[in-house]
Design a protein around this motif. Sequence first.
Motif, PDB file in Angstrom:
ATOM      1  N   THR A 362       0.760  -0.881  -0.310  1.00 13.97           N
ATOM      2  CA  THR A 362      -0.108  -0.061   0.114  1.00 13.97           C
ATOM      3  C   THR A 362       0.661   1.287   0.066  1.00 13.97           C
ATOM      4  O   THR A 362       0.856   2.112  -0.770  1.00 13.97           O
ATOM      5  CB  THR A 362      -1.313   0.512   1.092  1.00 13.97           C
ATOM      6  OG1 THR A 362       0.171  -0.024   2.466  1.00 13.97           O
ATOM      7  CG2 THR A 362      -2.204  -1.002   1.062  1.00 13.97           C
ATOM      8  N   SER A 363       1.958   1.255   0.737  1.00 10.18           N
ATOM      9  CA  SER A 363       3.300   2.623   0.383  1.00 10.18           C
ATOM     10  C   SER A 363       3.811   2.423  -0.135  1.00 10.18           C
ATOM     11  O   SER A 363       4.240   3.604  -1.015  1.00 10.18           O
ATOM     12  CB  SER A 363       3.732   2.206   1.774  1.00 10.18           C
ATOM     13  OG  SER A 363       4.893   1.180   1.224  1.00 10.18           O
ATOM     14  N   SER A 364       3.993   1.609  -0.899  1.00 12.31           N
ATOM     15  CA  SER A 364       4.507   1.305  -2.880  1.00 12.31           C
ATOM     16  C   SER A 364       3.708   2.234  -3.229  1.00 12.31           C
ATOM     17  O   SER A 364       3.955   3.679  -4.774  1.00 12.31           O
ATOM     18  CB  SER A 364       5.382   0.713  -3.153  1.00 12.31           C
ATOM     19  OG  SER A 364       5.709   0.141  -3.057  1.00 12.31           O
ATOM     20  N   ALA A 365       2.179   2.119  -3.055  1.00 15.70           N
ATOM     21  CA  ALA A 365       1.294   2.569  -4.276  1.00 15.70           C
ATOM     22  C   ALA A 365       0.844   4.036  -3.764  1.00 15.70           C
ATOM     23  O   ALA A 365       1.005   5.024  -4.631  1.00 15.70           O
ATOM     24  CB  ALA A 365      -0.329   1.635  -3.803  1.00 15.70           C
ATOM     25  N   HIS A 366       1.216   4.033  -2.807  1.00 16.36           N
ATOM     26  CA  HIS A 366       0.935   6.131  -2.415  1.00 16.36           C
ATOM     27  C   HIS A 366       2.397   6.462  -2.813  1.00 16.36           C
ATOM     28  O   HIS A 366       1.939   7.676  -3.459  1.00 16.36           O
ATOM     29  CB  HIS A 366       0.035   6.312  -0.514  1.00 16.36           C
ATOM     30  CG  HIS A 366      -0.828   5.228  -0.201  1.00 16.36           C
ATOM     31  ND1 HIS A 366      -0.954   5.096   0.419  1.00 16.36           N
ATOM     32  CD2 HIS A 366      -1.764   4.765  -1.189  1.00 16.36           C
ATOM     33  CE1 HIS A 366      -2.500   3.940   1.030  1.00 16.36           C
ATOM     34  NE2 HIS A 366      -3.196   4.015  -0.419  1.00 16.36           N
ATOM     35  N   GLY A 367       3.100   6.359  -2.426  1.00 14.17           N
ATOM     36  CA  GLY A 367       3.982   6.406  -2.933  1.00 14.17           C
ATOM     37  C   GLY A 367       4.583   7.049  -4.311  1.00 14.17           C
ATOM     38  O   GLY A 367       4.691   8.230  -5.219  1.00 14.17           O
ATOM     39  N   VAL A 368       3.712   6.258  -5.441  1.00 16.81           N
ATOM     40  CA  VAL A 368       3.791   6.570  -6.742  1.00 16.81           C
ATOM     41  C   VAL A 368       3.027   6.923  -7.165  1.00 16.81           C
ATOM     42  O   VAL A 368       3.113   8.350  -7.905  1.00 16.81           O
ATOM     43  CB  VAL A 368       4.023   5.058  -7.597  1.00 16.81           C
ATOM     44  CG1 VAL A 368       3.545   5.299  -8.490  1.00 16.81           C
ATOM     45  CG2 VAL A 368       4.438   4.112  -7.341  1.00 16.81           C
ATOM     46  N   LEU A 369       1.328   6.936  -6.872  1.00 16.24           N
ATOM     47  CA  LEU A 369       0.633   8.353  -7.113  1.00 16.24           C
ATOM     48  C   LEU A 369       1.185   9.768  -6.413  1.00 16.24           C
ATOM     49  O   LEU A 369       1.155  10.257  -7.286  1.00 16.24           O
ATOM     50  CB  LEU A 369      -0.323   8.360  -5.527  1.00 16.24           C
ATOM     51  CG  LEU A 369      -2.103   8.339  -5.525  1.00 16.24           C
ATOM     52  CD1 LEU A 369      -2.627   7.724  -5.782  1.00 16.24           C
ATOM     53  CD2 LEU A 369      -2.369   9.966  -5.187  1.00 16.24           C
ATOM     54  N   ILE A 370       1.517   9.739  -5.082  1.00 16.03           N
ATOM     55  CA  ILE A 370       2.404  10.849  -4.955  1.00 16.03           C
ATOM     56  C   ILE A 370       3.056  11.515  -6.301  1.00 16.03           C
ATOM     57  O   ILE A 370       3.088  13.040  -6.234  1.00 16.03           O
ATOM     58  CB  ILE A 370       2.398  11.374  -3.829  1.00 16.03           C
ATOM     59  CG1 ILE A 370       1.544  10.945  -2.606  1.00 16.03           C
ATOM     60  CG2 ILE A 370       4.091  12.588  -3.146  1.00 16.03           C
ATOM     61  CD1 ILE A 370       2.669  10.522  -1.061  1.00 16.03           C
ATOM     62  N   LEU A 371       4.285  10.692  -6.623  1.00 15.77           N
ATOM     63  CA  LEU A 371       5.077  11.059  -7.135  1.00 15.77           C
ATOM     64  C   LEU A 371       4.552  12.007  -8.413  1.00 15.77           C
ATOM     65  O   LEU A 371       4.826  13.293  -9.128  1.00 15.77           O
ATOM     66  CB  LEU A 371       6.675  10.508  -7.291  1.00 15.77           C
ATOM     67  CG  LEU A 371       6.906  10.291  -5.939  1.00 15.77           C
ATOM     68  CD1 LEU A 371       8.365   8.561  -6.261  1.00 15.77           C
ATOM     69  CD2 LEU A 371       7.955  11.009  -5.561  1.00 15.77           C
ATOM     70  N   TYR A 372       3.332  11.098  -8.916  1.00 19.28           N
ATOM     71  CA  TYR A 372       2.964  11.308 -10.562  1.00 19.28           C
ATOM     72  C   TYR A 372       2.464  12.250 -10.584  1.00 19.28           C
ATOM     73  O   TYR A 372       1.857  13.557 -11.439  1.00 19.28           O
ATOM     74  CB  TYR A 372       2.293  10.269 -11.238  1.00 19.28           C
ATOM     75  CG  TYR A 372       1.883  10.573 -12.460  1.00 19.28           C
ATOM     76  CD1 TYR A 372       3.068  10.212 -13.184  1.00 19.28           C
ATOM     77  CD2 TYR A 372       1.113  10.445 -12.621  1.00 19.28           C
ATOM     78  CE1 TYR A 372       2.427  10.561 -14.368  1.00 19.28           C
ATOM     79  CE2 TYR A 372      -0.177  10.893 -13.842  1.00 19.28           C
ATOM     80  CZ  TYR A 372       1.092  10.639 -14.972  1.00 19.28           C
ATOM     81  OH  TYR A 372       0.007  11.227 -16.087  1.00 19.28           O
ATOM     82  N   THR A 373       1.355  12.590  -9.703  1.00 15.82           N
ATOM     83  CA  THR A 373       0.840  14.109  -9.246  1.00 15.82           C
ATOM     84  C   THR A 373       1.448  15.169  -8.717  1.00 15.82           C
ATOM     85  O   THR A 373       1.095  16.033  -9.376  1.00 15.82           O
ATOM     86  CB  THR A 373      -0.178  13.201  -7.474  1.00 15.82           C
ATOM     87  OG1 THR A 373      -0.971  12.339  -7.853  1.00 15.82           O
ATOM     88  CG2 THR A 373      -1.334  15.248  -7.958  1.00 15.82           C
ATOM     89  N   ILE A 374       2.038  14.693  -8.035  1.00 17.17           N
ATOM     90  CA  ILE A 374       2.865  15.782  -8.617  1.00 17.17           C
ATOM     91  C   ILE A 374       3.707  16.292  -9.266  1.00 17.17           C
ATOM     92  O   ILE A 374       4.199  18.349  -9.607  1.00 17.17           O
ATOM     93  CB  ILE A 374       4.614  16.274  -7.267  1.00 17.17           C
ATOM     94  CG1 ILE A 374       3.873  15.731  -5.881  1.00 17.17           C
ATOM     95  CG2 ILE A 374       5.628  16.894  -6.956  1.00 17.17           C
ATOM     96  CD1 ILE A 374       4.127  15.712  -4.258  1.00 17.17           C
TER      97      ILE A 374
END
Length: 425
Positions: A362-374
Amino acid sequence: MITIRQLIPISALLLGSAFLLFAGGINGLILPVRGNYEGFSSVSLGLLGTGWALGYVVGCIMTSAMVARVGHVRVFGALCAIAAVSILSSAIVITPWAWITLRGLSGFCFAGTAMIVESWLSERTDPGSRGRVFGVYTMVNLGATTAGFMLLTLGDTTGFLFFALAAIFYCLALVPTALSNTSTPAPMVSVKLNLRALWRNSPVAVFAVFWVGVSNSAFGTLAAVYAQNVGLAVAAVALFTSIPILAGAVMQMPVGLLSDKMDRRKVLVAVAALALVADLAFILLAPEGTTLNYVLAALLGGSIYAMYPVIVAHANDHAEPGTAIQISGGLLLTFGIGSILGPTVAGWAMSEIGIRALFVVTSSAHGVLILYTIWRISRRVAVTGDSKTAFQPLNAGRTSSLQTVKLSQGEAADDGPEKPAVAAG
């Protein structure tokens, strides 16, 4: 405020939905709890969620055609009966592959029955009050699901009882609609998945909703397994799985109001960052007792279950009139694809690395989401306040259907013919 007089004509539908969600709550928790007791591997328990998500996506796609062929009442009754057969069969044939298949069948049935109830509700309410009806409907479903979870605290989960109770309430769900004199609704919403058009409308929404599907389904499927393996009793496991859903419901309005006032992508990043903090706390703090597990579950649930409606609202901000259902329905199906992947990967990781590997996924999914959205924020300016659509609270994807989209959007669902959507962030 919605009045009692407005609720009376739809009371049978709300009661039927409550029975469905109550049975679904029992079904969704008894399988991982009992499967863990029977010694099923984490991979097998994760595949229960994969099977459910696959069945749910297929159900969302196929139900409208089934209803067009034989009608709402017949399809609803058949699906309730099949769901009851599915959970009873799970009590008779206790093997991982049988349960995975049967869980997929129950996901298919659940999608179809939810769509039929929601199409009836949409037909029986005028556009101006659909938002309020949707709010009542959501609260009924939330309460029924939580009650289904908590019922497991009252008996022995190693026996036949809870399988039988789930089957009984699946059957009871068809009684209110079968005896109701409510007129058959109009044809149901049908949406094809067009990833290219969705991506043109909003790359952030498509990318984010996929990874939210991965994280939410992984946690939703395997949270009970994690809780059992860190030593929580059945009553504590039921509460551990209920708290995130309740926290997500509470968080939707404040998060939604904030996203109406600023760039929704920044709100999405902030909420995903809170989820990431909870993920890392589960990994690094390795909580064993109930209190810290409950607190972290509330933080994680309040975050992950508030992201989906923000994503849908962001995608709709640049949509042309008449395309809201097409876009929201496509995002729902994309969420479903992520939901197929999440439990499989998390189950494998838990089997190979350890029980807390759930939160690595779950942390990997959230980390990827954050980086792409930024990155996307740096590439495109935000939508101005006047151009935004109104935020609508939504069920957390997994319990939404194409009809949910129509019911929640009220007057927006009755706009004119579909038009191409223009690009969003």
